[in-house]
Design a protein around this motif. Structure first.
Motif, mmCIF file in Angstrom:
data_model
loop_
_atom_site.group_PDB
_atom_site.id
_atom_site.type_symbol
_atom_site.label_atom_id
_atom_site.label_comp_id
_atom_site.label_asym_id
_atom_site.label_seq_id
_atom_site.Cartn_x
_atom_site.Cartn_y
_atom_site.Cartn_z
ATOM 1 N N GLN A 102 31.373 -61.588 2.326
ATOM 2 C CA GLN A 102 30.832 -61.798 0.988
ATOM 3 C C GLN A 102 31.934 -62.313 0.098
ATOM 4 O OE1 GLN A 102 28.649 -58.235 -0.311
ATOM 5 N NE2 GLN A 102 27.065 -59.699 -0.811
ATOM 6 N N VAL A 103 31.601 -63.275 -0.745
ATOM 7 C CA VAL A 103 32.573 -63.928 -1.612
ATOM 8 C C VAL A 103 32.246 -63.594 -3.065
ATOM 9 C CG1 VAL A 103 33.523 -66.161 -2.288
ATOM 10 C CG2 VAL A 103 32.803 -65.784 0.061
ATOM 11 N N PHE A 104 33.288 -63.228 -3.835
ATOM 12 C CA PHE A 104 33.142 -62.891 -5.244
ATOM 13 C C PHE A 104 34.115 -63.713 -6.072
ATOM 14 C CE2 PHE A 104 31.844 -59.116 -2.964
ATOM 15 C CZ PHE A 104 30.658 -58.790 -3.592
ATOM 16 N N PRO A 105 33.709 -64.163 -7.266
ATOM 17 C CA PRO A 105 34.642 -64.891 -8.132
ATOM 18 C C PRO A 105 35.669 -63.927 -8.737
ATOM 19 C CG PRO A 105 32.534 -64.643 -9.222
ATOM 20 C CD PRO A 105 32.368 -64.103 -7.835
ATOM 21 N N LEU A 106 36.914 -64.362 -8.836
ATOM 22 C CA LEU A 106 37.960 -63.509 -9.403
ATOM 23 C C LEU A 106 37.696 -63.205 -10.871
ATOM 24 C CD1 LEU A 106 41.264 -64.871 -7.841
ATOM 25 C CD2 LEU A 106 40.265 -62.621 -7.547
ATOM 26 N N GLY A 107 37.090 -64.138 -11.594
ATOM 27 C CA GLY A 107 36.790 -63.922 -13.004
ATOM 28 C C GLY A 107 35.735 -62.859 -13.248
ATOM 29 N N GLY A 108 34.944 -62.533 -12.242
ATOM 30 C CA GLY A 108 33.881 -61.551 -12.394
ATOM 31 C C GLY A 108 34.265 -60.144 -11.975
ATOM 32 N N LEU A 109 35.513 -59.942 -11.545
ATOM 33 C CA LEU A 109 35.940 -58.618 -11.090
ATOM 34 C C LEU A 109 36.288 -57.726 -12.267
ATOM 35 C CD1 LEU A 109 38.257 -59.388 -8.056
ATOM 36 C CD2 LEU A 109 35.815 -58.957 -8.091
#
Length: 94
Positions: free
Chosen positions: A77-84
């Motif tokens: 699963q891939v997550f944007p760094l800005g959304g962490l």
């Protein structure tokens, strides 16, 4: 207004804990646990453990595909760094 860290700060967190079992939290309230597999300038990629017997709903009970192939134990699963929002270390036991 809540504290929002810069994506470079999250990238340093993720690089420091690469290949470790972590709990990742997003701004939308989504929490997921897994192993940090890859960090980019924009995204973090987690290897998330799969639940056993996930394929029963698809294949039905007692059905095994032939020729037999091993099930995937992790999915990506891939997550944007800005959304962490945060990152926590979790204990992992075999």
């Amino acid at each position: 207004m809540p504290y929002v860290a810069h994506p470079d700060h999250h990238k340093k967190w993720c690089e420091h804990h690469k290949f470790r079992y972590v709990l990742l939290r997003t701004h939308s309230g989504y929490c997921i646990d897994g192993f940090i597999e890859h960090i980019d300038d924009h995204v973090v990629c987690l290897a998330v453990p799969a639940w056993p017997h996930d394929d029963r709903a698809f294949f039905g009970p007692g059905f095994y595909p032939y020729p037999f192939f091993p099930r995937r134990r992790f999915y990506r699963q891939v997550f944007p760094l800005g959304g962490l929002l945060g990152l926590s270390l979790l204990p992992f036991f075999f």
